[in-house]
Design a protein around this motif. Structure first.
Motif, short mmCIF file in Angstrom:
data_model
loop_
_atom_site.label_atom_id
_atom_site.label_comp_id
_atom_site.label_asym_id
_atom_site.label_seq_id
_atom_site.Cartn_x
_atom_site.Cartn_y
_atom_site.Cartn_z
N THR A 113 22.42 67.36 -13.79
CA THR A 113 23.08 68.12 -14.84
C THR A 113 24.29 67.37 -15.39
OG1 THR A 113 22.37 70.20 -13.81
CG2 THR A 113 24.17 70.34 -15.39
N ALA A 114 25.07 66.76 -14.50
CA ALA A 114 26.23 65.99 -14.94
C ALA A 114 25.82 64.83 -15.84
CB ALA A 114 27.01 65.48 -13.73
N VAL A 115 24.71 64.18 -15.50
CA VAL A 115 24.25 63.02 -16.28
C VAL A 115 23.60 63.45 -17.59
CG1 VAL A 115 22.67 61.06 -16.28
CG2 VAL A 115 23.95 61.61 -14.21
N ASP A 116 22.65 64.40 -17.52
CA ASP A 116 21.85 64.76 -18.70
C ASP A 116 22.57 65.73 -19.63
OD1 ASP A 116 19.91 63.18 -17.72
OD2 ASP A 116 18.48 64.77 -17.23
N LYS A 117 23.27 66.71 -19.07
CA LYS A 117 23.84 67.78 -19.90
C LYS A 117 25.30 67.55 -20.26
CE LYS A 117 20.02 70.13 -19.62
NZ LYS A 117 19.97 71.42 -18.91
N LEU A 118 26.05 66.86 -19.40
CA LEU A 118 27.49 66.70 -19.63
C LEU A 118 27.88 65.29 -20.04
CD1 LEU A 118 28.89 68.82 -16.64
CD2 LEU A 118 28.32 69.55 -18.96
N GLY A 119 26.90 64.39 -20.09
CA GLY A 119 27.18 63.04 -20.56
C GLY A 119 27.92 62.15 -19.59
N THR A 120 27.84 62.46 -18.30
CA THR A 120 28.51 61.64 -17.29
C THR A 120 27.63 60.44 -16.94
OG1 THR A 120 29.49 63.64 -16.37
CG2 THR A 120 29.58 61.65 -15.01
N PRO A 121 28.17 59.22 -16.89
CA PRO A 121 27.36 58.07 -16.46
C PRO A 121 26.79 58.29 -15.07
CG PRO A 121 29.44 57.34 -17.42
CD PRO A 121 29.53 58.83 -17.28
N ALA A 122 25.57 57.80 -14.85
CA ALA A 122 24.89 58.03 -13.57
C ALA A 122 25.69 57.48 -12.40
CB ALA A 122 23.50 57.39 -13.61
N THR A 123 26.32 56.33 -12.59
CA THR A 123 27.09 55.74 -11.48
C THR A 123 28.30 56.60 -11.13
OG1 THR A 123 28.22 54.38 -13.13
CG2 THR A 123 26.38 53.38 -11.94
N LEU A 124 28.97 57.15 -12.16
CA LEU A 124 30.13 58.00 -11.91
C LEU A 124 29.70 59.31 -11.24
CD1 LEU A 124 33.16 58.51 -12.24
CD2 LEU A 124 32.67 59.46 -14.51
N ALA A 125 28.63 59.91 -11.73
CA ALA A 125 28.15 61.16 -11.13
C ALA A 125 27.70 60.94 -9.70
CB ALA A 125 27.00 61.73 -11.96
N GLY A 126 27.05 59.81 -9.43
CA GLY A 126 26.57 59.53 -8.09
C GLY A 126 27.70 59.32 -7.10
N ALA A 127 28.85 58.87 -7.57
CA ALA A 127 30.00 58.69 -6.68
C ALA A 127 30.83 59.95 -6.55
CB ALA A 127 30.87 57.54 -7.20
N VAL A 128 30.97 60.71 -7.65
CA VAL A 128 31.89 61.84 -7.67
C VAL A 128 31.28 63.09 -7.06
CG1 VAL A 128 33.10 63.44 -9.20
CG2 VAL A 128 33.23 60.99 -9.61
N ILE A 129 30.03 63.42 -7.40
CA ILE A 129 29.43 64.69 -6.96
C ILE A 129 29.37 64.80 -5.43
CG2 ILE A 129 27.34 66.09 -6.96
CD1 ILE A 129 28.90 66.29 -9.53
#
Length: 441
Positions: free
Chosen positions: A315-331
């Protein structure tokens, strides 16, 4: 170093199949059916004996317990590999430091504010006093009977003595022991150091096999999670049926003031998150809720932010426009340390226990409780029921008898669902904030 973007693309394709089958609708139907089945088995209607109801409830909850066990089985490799690959793909330097500062500031700010909201509402509403007046408590739960002889250690002295050890223990000295004890905070810290070391290594070609191994670990973990998610509706039905059959609808109704206090606090916290999304994340709050609603619902039904971590990343990547690398580290990191909803719930529960036991807290004690809960909620396990252990330990450290703890445990499952949903919302707000705080869009 090559970013692990293709791994998240495969994850997205796999979870898309579940979203297209209206998993959220299946969960809602299962939730309603579970409540109905639990009411039929509960003590209010008394259609079956309590022993039979407990036996049936245990069997109905079996799919849910297997579902959660399956998730817990891979949550450590999933979280560790996501953090390592996220940092390795994002790179190091000033950008990584900026992300870390914003994350720490967000977590501290929202958690402190959440404890203040919970303590304020509980002080004004006093749900413990209402429960004493309305509930037919057995003698074993009358105020003053349970834990009246407990020692009352000084909270300030205990915090002063334990703080150096707590800071030291943030760095795992034996990662194997941390794995065996499922100490998520220690594992997260270890993963952060590994990811940073991989970025900072002089001979990056030597770290490529480790990157490949980590990607393989993430791929396997995602596959297990995807399989488990197919059984989410059945798991939700069983867990809800067991909860309602054990406690009854009337018990939940009698504790409505306590539950409403927690839910009102969570609503205030959710409103704060939406204001942050609008002011810092540059996104319309209504549009944000529309995009994250499926994750919120699944988190609500499973009571585990760890169980929905892959869908949160998607959801962070597809819906909120978060880069995959950032979402993978932050979530994965946020699901461990960003527990503002849990801190709010515990601040209300502490006041409830104090009122039930006839042990009022002074303003100084209340301030120390908020500080303690802020620290205790950061790193709390992302699994159902974990907050009860933290609540018990915190209450004991302030000399609050656990008179009303059985009542708190009776409705904990319902409130756990709500606060988990808010916690996951906070994780997504954090992702949006980190990516768009400096973006004028």
């Amino acid at each position: 170093m090559r970013a692990p973007r293709f791994t998240y693309n495969r994850l997205n394709r796999r979870l898309d199949s579940l979203v297209r089958t209206h998993l959220w609708l299946q969960v809602v139907i299962a939730l309603a059916l579970g409540v109905a089945a639990g009411a039929l088995l509960g003590p209010d209607l008394a259609l079956v004996t309590r022993r039979s109801a407990e036996l049936i409830g245990d069997w109905l909850a079996l799919p849910g317990k297997l579902f959660l066990a399956l998730v817990r089985m891979v949550i450590i490799p999933l979280a560790a590999s996501s953090i390592i690959l996220g940092i390795a793909g994002a790179g190091g330097g000033d950008a990584l430091k900026a992300v870390g500062k914003k994350l720490a500031g967000f977590v501290l700010f929202t958690t402190i504010l959440a404890t203040m909201i919970g303590a304020t509402l509980a002080t004004v509403i006093r749900p413990g006093r209402t429960a004493i007046e309305t509930l037919p408590l057995p003698p074993s739960l009358k105020p003053g009977d349970l834990g009246a002889d407990m020692p009352s250690p000084s909270a300030v002295e205990q915090m002063t003595q334990e703080l150096p050890d707590l800071i030291t223990n943030l760095i795992p000295q034996n990662i194997t022991a941390s794995l065996l004890e499922q100490d998520m905070l220690a594992i997260v810290v270890f993963s952060l150091f590994v990811g940073i070391a991989m970025v900072s290594a002089d001979k990056k070609e030597l770290t490529r096999p480790l990157v490949a191994l980590t990607e393989a670990t993430l791929e396997v973990s995602m596959t297990v999670i995807k399989t488990a998610m197919r059984f989410a509706p059945l798991a939700v039905f069983g867990l809800m049926a067991e909860t309602v059959s054990a406690n009854g609808v009337m018990t939940l109704a009698n504790l409505a003031v306590y539950g409403a206090t927690v839910l009102a606090g969570l609503f205030c916290l959710l409103t704060l998150y939406l204001l942050i999304v609008m002011a810092v994340g540059r996104m319309n709050p209504v549009r944000f809720l529309q995009k994250v609603a499926p994750v919120q619902l699944l988190a609500f039904s499973t009571s585990s932010s760890a169980a929905v971590m892959p869908l949160t990343i998607k959801t962070a990547v597809d819906k909120l426009g978060t880069p995959a690398t950032l979402a993978g580290a932050v979530i994965p990191l946020a699901s461990t340390v960003n527990m503002a909803g849990t801190a709010l719930y515990q601040s209300v529960a502490i006041m409830f226990l104090a009122d039930m036991a006839g042990t009022p807290l002074s303003l100084g004690d209340l301030a120390l409780v908020m500080v303690t809960l802020t620290g205790a909620s950061i790193g709390a396990p992302a699994a159902p029921g974990a907050s009860i252990a933290i609540l018990s330990a915190t209450a004991a450290s302030f000399g609050i008898p656990l008179t009303g703890l059985p009542l708190v445990m009776g409705v904990d499952r319902i409130l756990d669902m709500a606060r988990t949903s808010v916690n996951v919302t906070g994780d997504l707000v954090l992702c949006r904030m980190l990516e768009h705080s400096d973006d004028p869009r």
